[in-house]
Design an enzyme around this catalytic site. Structure first.
Site, PDB file in Angstrom:
ATOM      1  N   GLY A 122       0.739  -1.258   0.000  1.00  0.00           N
ATOM      2  CA  GLY A 122       0.000   0.000   0.000  1.00  0.00           C
ATOM      3  C   GLY A 122       0.765   1.301   0.000  1.00  0.00           C
ATOM      4  O   GLY A 122       0.139   2.355  -0.108  1.00  0.00           O
TER       5      GLY A 122
ATOM      6  N   GLY B 102       2.860   2.634  -2.225  1.00  0.00           N
ATOM      7  CA  GLY B 102       3.242   3.166  -3.532  1.00  0.00           C
ATOM      8  C   GLY B 102       2.486   4.422  -3.922  1.00  0.00           C
ATOM      9  O   GLY B 102       1.347   4.645  -3.502  1.00  0.00           O
TER      10      GLY B 102
ATOM     11  N   CYS C 271      -0.695   3.485  -5.727  1.00  0.00           N
ATOM     12  CA  CYS C 271      -1.388   2.346  -5.127  1.00  0.00           C
ATOM     13  C   CYS C 271      -2.519   2.850  -4.239  1.00  0.00           C
ATOM     14  O   CYS C 271      -2.324   3.793  -3.468  1.00  0.00           O
ATOM     15  CB  CYS C 271      -0.407   1.521  -4.288  1.00  0.00           C
TER      16      CYS C 271
END
Length: 347
Positions: free
Chosen positions: A181, A183, A186
């Site tokens: 999570g 990124g 993301c």
């Protein structure tokens, strides 16, 4: 249900405390690392930064450009075997030793990866990549890959906790990819409520992996060279970068024009854009867990690579680490509520 009371930290929650140093110049810092991997028994030396296996980052062009900096590229899994053959024919052995072959976990992925690895013995790295590395199927695939390719260095993930890190190493992974999570494109944490602050994940997973002779790569969450330094300071053996390397000439994203200005599209690999491109759309049983952004064109990646390596050298001089290897031993994190003076950020 249970609640863990320990506070978990991301890169934005800390700074590295400076320490006395005998280094006279940033040029005195050695960024190259030498590794021998647990299962493959392969030796490797280079700068332990990896371009992410996203189709708008991990391209053949990116691999060729970053190899000159001794940086690895996890080439995305959507190239055909024929495209791989053409790339290999036009690349030196020095470029190929900086390449990781990415794969999913389907039978088709396995067969395709087998064909790619058979093209040239210089391809020594396999990156087995799924969004959720906690499934039994994934662990079994890692074991299958280790049995099939005993001398290849296998990187597998993603996970964020020590016990799963250990499980993957015991199943055959040399390097575990850490991050769920964090990124830049993301949205897993927003769509699912699942995740783990990246710095704490790195610290905990590094501790677990190193106890078994394995290694980790911090994947996601870096927005600046300082974050890369924090990841290494937290114990990461490698750091994987996506957003920081996106938007360059070598990144491979589609270029769009708005009001006379050109932008490059960059998207997460679980985004609607990625799924439309590679599997025809978002399946009705799932949600997209990534977003698409338009980035101003940033020119050749070499300028960004120099900026990242320069920041890393400077971080080492601030704590008296003459080699990147020493950075984690010399790192003391301090908790903070601010990172920088932002008065002119919007100008």
């Amino acid at each position: 249900m249970r609640i863990e009371e320990d506070l978990k930290l991301g890169f934005k929650d800390v700074l590295i405390r400076p320490k006395r140093s005998t280094l006279k110049s940033r040029s005195d810092v050695e960024l190259e690392r030498q590794f021998t991997f647990k299962h493959s028994d392969q030796s490797w030396s280079g700068v332990p930064i990896i371009a992410a296996n996203m189709d708008t980052v991990g391209t053949f062009s990116m691999a060729s450009a970053l190899a000159s900096f001794d940086i690895l590229t996890a080439v995305h899994k959507h190239y055909s075997v024929e495209e791989w053959q053409a790339f290999i024919n036009n690349s030196s052995a020095d470029v190929l030793k900086h390449v990781m072959v990415s794969t999913g976990t389907s039978d088709a992925d396995f067969e395709k990866t087998k064909q790619i690895l058979d093209l040239n013995p210089a391809l020594n790295f396999v990156c087995i990549d799924v969004a959720n590395g906690y499934s039994e199927h994934f662990v079994q695939f890692v074991a299958k890959a280790r049995e099939a390719w005993p001398t290849k260095t296998i990187c597998a993930g993603n996970v964020v906790t020590g016990e799963m890190c250990e499980e993957l190493i015991l199943s055959g992974a040399d390097i575990v990819k850490v991050g769920i999570g964090p990124g830049s494109v993301c949205t897993t944490r927003v769509k699912t409520g699942v995740g783990y602050p990246q710095l704490s994940a790195v610290i905990e997973c590094a501790d677990a992996a190193h106890g078994l002779g394995g290694m980790i790569v911090s994947d996601g969450g870096c927005t600046t060279p300082g974050d890369v330094a924090k990841a290494f300071g937290g114990g990461a053996d490698f750091v994987m970068l996506g957003g920081m390397l996106a938007g360059h000439e070598e990144s491979g994203g589609r270029i769009v024009e708005e009001n006379g200005e050109k932008f490059m599209l960059f998207y997460g690999m679980s985004s609607e854009s990625a799924m439309k491109r590679h599997v025809g759309g978002v399946a009705e049983y799932r949600a997209a867990e990534g977003k698409t952004v338009k980035l101003p064109l940033r020119g050749p990646v070499e300028n960004t690579a120099r900026d990242i390596l320069g920041g890393l050298r400077s971080a080492c001089t601030y704590v008296g680490a003459s080699r990147l290897k020493e950075l984690t031993k010399r790192t003391t994190f301090i908790r903070v509520q601010e990172q920088e003076n932002r008065i002119f950020n919007n100008l």
